[in-house]
Design an enzyme around this catalytic site. Structure first.
Site, PDB file in Angstrom:
ATOM      1  N   ASP A  79      -4.667  25.683  10.912  1.00  0.00           N
ATOM      2  CA  ASP A  79      -4.956  24.429  10.214  1.00  0.00           C
ATOM      3  C   ASP A  79      -4.207  23.291  10.893  1.00  0.00           C
ATOM      4  O   ASP A  79      -2.985  23.192  10.805  1.00  0.00           O
ATOM      5  CB  ASP A  79      -4.522  24.591   8.751  1.00  0.00           C
ATOM      6  N   ASP A 126     -10.124  -5.576   2.594  1.00  0.00           N
ATOM      7  CA  ASP A 126      -8.892  -6.250   2.165  1.00  0.00           C
ATOM      8  C   ASP A 126      -8.990  -7.763   2.328  1.00  0.00           C
ATOM      9  O   ASP A 126      -8.163  -8.505   1.804  1.00  0.00           O
ATOM     10  CB  ASP A 126      -7.698  -5.781   3.019  1.00  0.00           C
ATOM     11  N   LYS A 134      -6.792  29.608   0.899  1.00  0.00           N
ATOM     12  CA  LYS A 134      -6.032  28.582   0.156  1.00  0.00           C
ATOM     13  C   LYS A 134      -6.923  27.366  -0.007  1.00  0.00           C
ATOM     14  O   LYS A 134      -7.795  27.109   0.839  1.00  0.00           O
ATOM     15  CB  LYS A 134      -4.741  28.207   0.894  1.00  0.00           C
ATOM     16  N   ASP A 136       0.853  -1.180   0.000  1.00  0.00           N
ATOM     17  CA  ASP A 136       0.000   0.000   0.000  1.00  0.00           C
ATOM     18  C   ASP A 136       0.890   1.231   0.000  1.00  0.00           C
ATOM     19  O   ASP A 136       1.913   1.264   0.665  1.00  0.00           O
ATOM     20  CB  ASP A 136      -0.879   0.014   1.251  1.00  0.00           C
TER      21      ASP A 136
END
Lengths: 700, 556
Positions: A358, A539, A407, A321
């Protein structure tokens, strides 16, 4: 829990063998002298029969020579048992620790869930599908999935990792294991195990090697060893009439300890047989297998079968992965690209300003990058009004007095610019496209100062950061002949860029669980063996289909059930180590088999002249080691044969040194060490032992 | 030109000729066994025996076909031998000759020719009628050779094919190999031998007066034609008792060269077929390299031991010429001895019993190697491939993967067949020798001591490995010897064949694993050296005690 891949993987090895281990395992070794348990090992069983036979002969016709041989024949069997006992001993210690976790607990069953009335029952009485509740301080009574709530759980009983982990309902972190402890909050668990088949039960059985099955390769090797044993048995048995014929012809030659009128003495025949049959590998074979599983356990990987460990050595294709395995979990800001005459410093400043509140990893990385590249310190946040990210606006930002900074995704920010009267230049589009096609994620930064038109300042380039040392690991894999395939949900463009940077051989972009399964099937159709890691319920089919499926311990119980290995550390990069351990296991077997067979040459040069130089003096020419006498020669060969087992126990437990390289290189190296070494070592060893044995009065 | 350089030229020219055979005969053989067209004659034959030539066989069916065909051949030949007196074309002998072919000799001879051994416990010229020699023994020379090649091809198909477990059709293989390969080459070779002076007639013999005034009965017969297939099919059963030492069989030094070439040409060409069929010529080169190394080493050692012959007689007369013909000399005789035992031929042009102790050990050792360098037609290739499988298993472990050869995994089932294959012949040799000694049956021999022991060991080694050459010195036409050696020949031929076909079947059922950098390369010098080493070491370990009591006790 994520562990960074390091450039120098943990070296496979467990240090030297502690002599106390040998001593502690001795009672077990003696217990294994029971022929009923030896029967599984044909080579050592033959030695056992030979030892019994020689003992009878030594009692009926005692001599110092006979008794020395008898003692060393028994020691040969004991040493072999010791090797196995020591290997098992390590697992037993681990099992004892696990048993402590498996205390009798009382489960708080919710018989009419979602109603919350509780019934207290014994944990062992829980059945599949029962629902229980656990609160802070409770021990989880059985394996299951969290169906309600979130809690921090101490799983140190299983993983040895003291930091608590979060378990919550839904998603891929819902599985809990019986015997672990809830530290905070309250969760409701649906039991998924059958009684007596909990994860801990299986772990105990595995590390103890309670019902260890021989692996396919071990069976094949045992067949070869049994065949060699039969050939040597024939060689020795048919030698008797040949010896009688020779002795009858040379009637005048004096009788020796080995050869009389009735032919070769039984003790000497047994000695020759034991010296020839592959006792070294026969003695160490099961210890090698147990130690291989143990090496995985030491790395916190539980293999559900030895077959899976062997398959790991054969893997042709590794599916990895992207996120968490090849790249760090999150994207990071890599550069600021100003547009339309904006100063880079100005862009960085605006970007940092908009990201101060953020808390996402991406946001943090923007603040850090601005600090590193433009020396912009974090500043006071007083007076700033932060605009959080929402799925609707697809941007975040900050409002200052008289100024707004935003942004976010290119389309969203450009729309914002136009809405505020600005005219974005084409340049932004070019930069955004360039970043996208290089596999990065563009974030456009724009501002509007009151009274002016809004304008785009530039673009932040976010990109996936490939873990350090991954390229080297993949190069290693390539040398070993293993193809690496990166699995990612990204679009093909992004995927390709990261694949190129990380150095994997191939990638599967925009992968769904079905795609993953299809890829595994395709590889297997071409005769390749596939290994993968996974944690989610989706999975599970792929994990079950893969030849080596490593489930993360943090994953769902469906995933853990489907895979044939569980990594307690939940570290996807460990797959690479698992492959190496699998290879090392096979190499150790092959190397010791070669060594064992190569040893026979020297033993012939010791024993044949000892047996026959009396009748045919020319055969004394074969005594190239110049051994003192026929008796010392035979004794030395048998002592060497026994001691070499003890000497090789550490190697069997640790495994032979393995450095990833091509098959040719590995073969060349191992042939020199174990092939040529196997031919030469006994010449030296037997000569040295002979020099010592010849000092014993009455022997030479 | 001295003897040594003559010997070197003899060997070098052979090597060049065999290199050509490897390439061109190999390619031809490949086309024969891989093609899909049937000639009119072949189609007629298939119809006659009721076989569908397009039907593929699993390993079990293939093995049953081999065994059924060989059983019928055996019964037919046995009956033929017992009844030869009552059949025509019996010009050589006085009446009442049938008493010579006793039941045990008929059994031994029938087994011997059906198993491609051609051990001869009789004198051909004074025991067998022309009809038996031509229609009984020579026919088996063809078909027993074809059986060996067919089995080898079936094993190669096991490597080359995947997933279906089908090994081809035995009847098609047998027919094509006989009609398209063995017959035409034998015909050409027979003509060359006739040109070289070998006889080919139906005479019932000529009586001539010898120099000393005595009378000698010179027998004739279909010698050249039998001789050609005797060598080409690595059979070795001569028309005459003294085999290729007889001037009517092998008249000169150049026919000697031709005979050695015929012995080697098919066994040497088969690795090419292997390479072509598995679509990787390098694999063929690797196998022929192993064979070549062992063969050249063996030929060189035999020559060295004989040319520098130690021992009383060679010292006295200046060369080890006892038991050798001056037509060939020491070196060419030694080379022939090595050639006949490196393959499963067993023809001789000199008397191995009279070789120096170590020189006489070499033919024995060659056979003990399992006759894999290059071995009998077919049998050499499948023997070598079985050894390669065992080598791959041990070497494959040492590179850290489940061993695989040409993409086929060598697991428990494959190792079981390979190990049993490897076990059978040594078991027969050792048990047979021990039985002869323990039962007192060695007493029919002329020599005692180490040399006498070598004679017994040689006889069982030769029979069990289907070679057919003899050290001599033992009167073997007794019920015990005929029966014991017959059993060794029979079991030594067909048990290994069953194992080979079993191995082929389980290989053919697998799907291949593609090669990668982690795969053990089986075409490189390292692997070649390792296979050669495994052959020598396994054989040395098995037979060293026995060799110590025979040639080593005598020669060291």
């Amino acid at each position: 829990m994520t562990t960074l891949a390091t450039t120098s993987p943990k070296k496979i090895g467990a240090g030297l063998l502690d002599p106390r281990m040998l001593w502690k395992s001795l009672p077990d070794a003696l217990r294994k002298l029971n022929p009923a348990s030896l029967w599984r090992n044909p080579v050592m069983f033959i030695v056992w029969v030979g030892a019994v036979f020689s003992t009878v002969l030594a009692i009926t016709d005692p001599s110092a020579f006979a008794w020395i041989i008898v003692v060393w024949l028994w020691l040969t069997v004991v040493f072999a048992n010791l090797a196995e006992a020591v290997a098992e001993g390590r697992g037993k210690a681990q099992a004892a620790t696990l048993r402590q976790a498996k205390k009798d607990t009382i489960a708080r069953k919710l018989p009419r869930w979602p109603a919350t009335d509780e019934v207290a029952i014994e944990a062992v009485a829980l059945k599949q599908g029962d629902v229980v509740v656990c609160e802070a301080g409770d021990t989880i009574p059985g394996d299951g999935d969290v169906i309600e709530g979130i809690a921090s759980v101490d799983e140190s009983a299983i993983t040895g990792e003291s930091a608590p982990v979060i378990r919550e309902s839904g998603g891929d972190r819902s599985a809990v294991t019986g015997g672990t402890k809830v530290l905070s909050d309250r969760i409701v668990i649906k039991i998924t195990q059958r009684p007596g088949e909990s994860f801990i039960d299986r772990m105990i059985a595995l590390v103890e090697g309670a019902n260890r099955q021989k692996t396919p390769n071990e069976i094949a090797l045992n067949i070869l060893l049994a065949s060699l044993t039969i050939i040597f048995l024939l060689t020795v048995v048919t030698l008797q009439p040949m010896a009688i014929y020779a002795k009858a012809w040379q009637g005048a030659a004096p009788d020796t300890i080995a050869l009389g009128q009735d032919g070769l003495s039984g003790i000497v025949l047994v000695s020759l047989l034991v010296a020839l049959i592959p006792t070294t590998i026969g003695a160490l074979l099961s210890a090698i297998g147990i130690a291989g599983m143990d090496r995985l356990v030491q790395r916190n990987v539980l293999a559900m079968s030895g077959r899976a460990v062997e398959a790991a050595g054969d893997v042709n294709t590794l599916l990895l992965d992207k996120t968490g395995t090849i790249t760090l979990g999150n994207r990071q800001a890599a550069e600021f690209l100003p547009v339309a005459g904006t100063d880079a410093q100005e862009l960085a400043n605006a970007a940092q300003l908009s990201s101060l509140a953020d808390e996402t990893p991406e946001g943090r990385s923007i603040v850090v990058l601005a600090k590193q590249q433009y020396n912009l310190r974090e500043r006071e946040t007083a007076g700033l009004l932060f605009v959080p990210f929402t799925a609707q606006t697809r941007m975040s930002g900050v409002d200052l007095p008289g100024r707004q900074v935003r942004k976010g995704a290119a389309t969203a920010v450009m729309k914002w610019v136009r809405d505020n009267g600005g005219h974005p230049t084409d340049e932004v589009g070019h930069v955004v496209d360039a970043i996208s096609s290089s596999g990065g994620t563009p974030l456009v930064v724009a501002e509007v100062v009151s009274g002016q038109q809004a304008r785009a300042l530039g673009v932040i380039h976010l990109k996936d950061v490939v873990k350090q040392g991954m390229r080297e690991r993949f190069d290693e894999m390539r040398r070993m002949g293993i193809r690496t395939v990166m699995i990612t949900g990204d679009n093909p463009l992004t995927a390709k860029a990261i694949a190129d940077e990380a150095g994997v051989d191939d990638f599967l972009a925009e992968a769904t669980p079905e795609d993953k399964l299809a890829l595994i099937r395709k590889e297997q159709e071409g005769g390749r063996l596939v290994a993968m890691t996974g944690d989610g319920t989706n999975d599970a089919p792929a994990l079950a289909q893969a030849d080596v499926g490593v489930a993360m311990n943090t994953g769902t119980s469906a995933a853990k059930e489907a895979g044939n290995m569980v990594d307690l550390d939940s570290d996807p990069t460990k797959l690479i180590e698992i492959v190496e351990i699998g290879k090392q296991l096979l190499i150790t077997r092959g190397a010791l088999t070669t060594f064992s067979i190569a040893n026979d040459i020297a033993k012939y040069f010791a024993i044949i002249p000892a047996m026959f130089a009396g009748v045919y003096p020319a055969l004394e020419g074969m005594n190239i080691m110049r051994l003192t006498s026929p008796t010392t020669a035979i004794i030395s060969a048998i002592i060497f044969n026994a001691l070499v087992i003890i000497a090789l126990i550490p190697l069997a437990l640790r495994g032979v040194r393995y450095t990833p390289s091509s098959a040719s290189k590995l073969l060349t190296r191992n042939l020199w060490i174990y092939g040529l070494g196997g031919i030469i070592a006994p010449f030296i060893g037997i000569k040295l032992i002979d020099m010592i044995v010849s000092l014993i009065p009455g022997i030479s | 030109m001295n003897t040594t350089s003559a010997g070197v030229i003899f060997v070098l020219s052979l090597i060049v000729a065999l290199a050509v055979a490897y390439r061109y005969l190999g390619d031809y053989l490949y086309r024969v066994v891989s093609g899909s067209k049937h000639s009119a004659v072949e189609r007629g034959l298939y119809r006659a025996i009721g076989v569908n030539p397009a039907a593929e066989q699993t390993w079990g069916t293939y093995a049953r076909s081999v065994l059924a065909f060989s059983a019928v051949s055996l019964l037919f030949l046995y009956a033929f031998l017992r009844l030869q007196d009552f059949l025509f074309a019996n010009p050589n002998f006085e009446t009442g000759i049938n008493e010579r072919v006793f039941d045990h000799l008929a059994w031994n001879t029938a087994v011997s020719f059906v198993t491609n051994t051609n051990w001869q416990a009789y004198s051909g010229e004074s025991t067998m009628t022309h009809l038996v020699q031509a229609a009984g023994l020579s026919v088996q020379n063809f078909v027993s050779a074809a059986v060996g090649i067919a089995v080898a091809v079936a094993l190669v198909r096991g490597f080359a094919r995947s997933r279906n477990g089908q090994l081809g059709n035995f009847w098609v293989d047998l027919t094509r190999i006989t009609l398209r390969v063995l017959l035409p080459i034998s015909a050409v070779a027979a003509i060359l031998l006739i040109a070289g002076g070998a006889v080919q007639n139906f005479t019932d013999g000529t009586v001539v007066s010898t120099l000393t005034g005595g009378e000698q009965h010179l027998t004739g017969g279909l010698v050249a034609s039998q001789e050609a297939i005797k060598e080409l099919g690595t059979n070795g059963g001569g028309f005459y008792n003294v085999n290729s030492a007889h001037p009517f069989e092998n008249p000169s030094a150049w026919t000697n060269w031709l005979q050695i070439f015929l012995i080697f040409c098919i066994p040497v060409a088969l690795p090419r077929v292997f390479g072509r069929m598995v679509k990787d010529n390098r694999q063929g080169y690797a196998i022929i390299a192993v064979m070549g190394i062992l063969a050249i080493a063996s030929i060189a050692l035999t020559n060295v031991f004989e040319l520098h012959g130690a021992g009383t007689v060679p010292m006295a007369i200046g060369a080890a010429m006892e038991g050798k013909d001056i037509r060939f000399g020491v070196s060419d005789s030694a080379t022939f001895a090595a050639a006949t035992t490196l393959t499963s031929t067993g023809a001789v042009n000199s008397f191995h019993d009279s070789y120096t102790a170590l020189g006489g050990m070499m033919p024995m050792f060659n056979m003990m190697l399992g006759e894999v360098a290059p071995g009998g037609v077919g049998a050499g290739l499948y023997g070598m491939l079985v050894i390669a499988v065992i080598t791959v298993f041990v070497a494959g472990l040492m590179v850290g993967r489940t061993p695989e050869y040409l993409g086929k995994k060598i697991g428990a089932r494959e190792i079981k067949f390979a190990s049993l294959y490897f076990l059978i012949t040594p078991a027969l040799v050792l048990i047979g020798t021990a039985a002869a000694l323990a039962s007192g049956n060695w007493r029919t021999q002329a020599n005692v001591g180490p040399h006498g022991f070598s004679e017994v060991l040689y006889a069982f080694t030769s029979a069990s490995n289907n070679n057919g050459s003899a050290f001599g010195g033992i009167t073997v036409n007794t019920p015990w010897w005929d029966t014991a050696l017959g059993l060794c020949m029979l079991l030594g031929r067909f048990l290994p064949i069953i194992m080979v076909l079993g191995l082929a079947g389980s290989l053919a059922a697998q799907k291949p694993t593609p090669a990668s950098a982690g795969t053990l390369p089986t075409h490189q010098p390292l692997f070649v050296a390792m296979v050669a080493g495994v052959v020598v070491i396994l054989v040395a370990l098995t037979f060293l005690p026995a060799l110590a009591l025979g040639p080593l006790a005598e020669g060291l």
